[in-house]
Motif scaffolding. Sequence first.
Motif, PDB file in Angstrom:
ATOM      1  N   TYR A  14      38.855  44.079  20.401  1.00  0.00           N
ATOM      2  CA  TYR A  14      37.961  45.165  20.780  1.00  0.00           C
ATOM      3  C   TYR A  14      38.563  45.831  22.017  1.00  0.00           C
ATOM      4  CZ  TYR A  14      33.502  47.519  21.743  1.00  0.00           C
ATOM      5  OH  TYR A  14      32.510  48.447  21.944  1.00  0.00           O
ATOM      6  N   THR A  15      38.925  47.098  21.873  1.00  0.00           N
ATOM      7  CA  THR A  15      39.514  47.840  22.982  1.00  0.00           C
ATOM      8  C   THR A  15      38.532  48.897  23.455  1.00  0.00           C
ATOM      9  OG1 THR A  15      41.731  47.496  22.076  1.00  0.00           O
ATOM     10  CG2 THR A  15      41.485  49.267  23.696  1.00  0.00           C
ATOM     11  N   ILE A  31      33.091  40.290  24.781  1.00  0.00           N
ATOM     12  CA  ILE A  31      34.087  40.433  23.712  1.00  0.00           C
ATOM     13  C   ILE A  31      34.689  39.075  23.372  1.00  0.00           C
ATOM     14  CG2 ILE A  31      36.354  41.410  23.157  1.00  0.00           C
ATOM     15  CD1 ILE A  31      35.490  43.865  24.933  1.00  0.00           C
ATOM     16  N   LYS A  32      35.057  38.314  24.398  1.00  0.00           N
ATOM     17  CA  LYS A  32      35.646  36.984  24.159  1.00  0.00           C
ATOM     18  C   LYS A  32      34.630  36.044  23.515  1.00  0.00           C
ATOM     19  CE  LYS A  32      39.547  37.114  27.143  1.00  0.00           C
ATOM     20  NZ  LYS A  32      40.805  36.786  26.536  1.00  0.00           N
ATOM     21  N   GLU A  33      33.382  36.104  23.977  1.00  0.00           N
ATOM     22  CA  GLU A  33      32.336  35.253  23.390  1.00  0.00           C
ATOM     23  C   GLU A  33      32.113  35.594  21.919  1.00  0.00           C
ATOM     24  OE1 GLU A  33      28.908  35.739  25.911  1.00  0.00           O
ATOM     25  OE2 GLU A  33      29.679  34.346  27.415  1.00  0.00           O
ATOM     26  N   ALA A  34      32.377  36.844  21.540  1.00  0.00           N
ATOM     27  CA  ALA A  34      32.228  37.263  20.147  1.00  0.00           C
ATOM     28  C   ALA A  34      33.450  36.883  19.306  1.00  0.00           C
ATOM     29  CB  ALA A  34      31.984  38.767  20.085  1.00  0.00           C
ATOM     30  N   GLY A  35      34.433  36.234  19.946  1.00  0.00           N
ATOM     31  CA  GLY A  35      35.594  35.741  19.217  1.00  0.00           C
ATOM     32  C   GLY A  35      36.720  36.755  19.058  1.00  0.00           C
ATOM     33  N   LEU A  57      41.930  39.495  32.621  1.00  0.00           N
ATOM     34  CA  LEU A  57      40.871  39.322  31.619  1.00  0.00           C
ATOM     35  C   LEU A  57      41.275  39.871  30.252  1.00  0.00           C
ATOM     36  CD1 LEU A  57      37.837  40.545  33.784  1.00  0.00           C
ATOM     37  CD2 LEU A  57      38.648  38.194  33.437  1.00  0.00           C
ATOM     38  N   ALA A  58      42.385  40.611  30.204  1.00  0.00           N
ATOM     39  CA  ALA A  58      42.764  41.342  28.995  1.00  0.00           C
ATOM     40  C   ALA A  58      43.861  40.635  28.209  1.00  0.00           C
ATOM     41  CB  ALA A  58      43.230  42.746  29.371  1.00  0.00           C
ATOM     42  N   ASP A  59      43.817  40.854  26.903  1.00  0.00           N
ATOM     43  CA  ASP A  59      44.902  40.439  26.014  1.00  0.00           C
ATOM     44  C   ASP A  59      45.867  41.601  25.795  1.00  0.00           C
ATOM     45  OD1 ASP A  59      43.932  37.699  25.125  1.00  0.00           O
ATOM     46  OD2 ASP A  59      42.188  38.953  24.677  1.00  0.00           O
ATOM     47  N   MET A  60      45.353  42.826  25.997  1.00  0.00           N
ATOM     48  CA  MET A  60      46.143  44.024  25.791  1.00  0.00           C
ATOM     49  C   MET A  60      45.660  45.104  26.754  1.00  0.00           C
ATOM     50  SD  MET A  60      46.162  47.307  24.322  1.00  0.00           S
ATOM     51  CE  MET A  60      44.828  47.377  23.160  1.00  0.00           C
ATOM     52  N   LEU A  61      46.618  45.836  27.310  1.00  0.00           N
ATOM     53  CA  LEU A  61      46.301  46.977  28.161  1.00  0.00           C
ATOM     54  C   LEU A  61      46.896  48.216  27.507  1.00  0.00           C
ATOM     55  CD1 LEU A  61      47.107  45.271  31.569  1.00  0.00           C
ATOM     56  CD2 LEU A  61      44.826  45.844  30.685  1.00  0.00           C
TER      57      LEU A  61
END
Length: 146
Positions: A14-15, A31-35, A57-61
């Motif tokens: 989710y971005t 977002i993380k709690e939603a998997g 906190l991000a996986d992607m920027l």
Amino acid sequence: MWVEPMADAGANQYTFHIEASKDVPDLCRKIKEAGMKVGIGLKPGTDVSVVLPYGPLADMLLVMTVEPGFGGQKFMADMMSKVERLRAEFPLVNIEVDGGVSPANIDQCAKAGANMIVSGSAVVKSPQPAEVISQLKQAVQKVFPE
């Protein structure tokens, strides 16, 4: 309000644009709690320093290389300094560019540190879209071998 419906629909990332969030840490947590993985986008007019506190906190920027809203805009090469800064600060995070990306500027994007690419018009308007995709992918893989 869209996090749960997107997770329910099967999204794995989710971005969101940082400019549209009132509470970035809380949204990242939800977002993380939603998997899902977290992606944070940055518009051209927003200083890169705004996203730096949230990089961990991000996986992607995502660095927008056009103003969001419609396709076919000219690539903003001056956004590569944001990509370089983010890559230097967060070497293990995916850095994505979106907007006006084409075979003409893909090397510039990859060398700046972008390992994820969004390319719309350059692909769909090409008489050989598969070749364009291949060129884009190869340019990124030269800098970021798998």
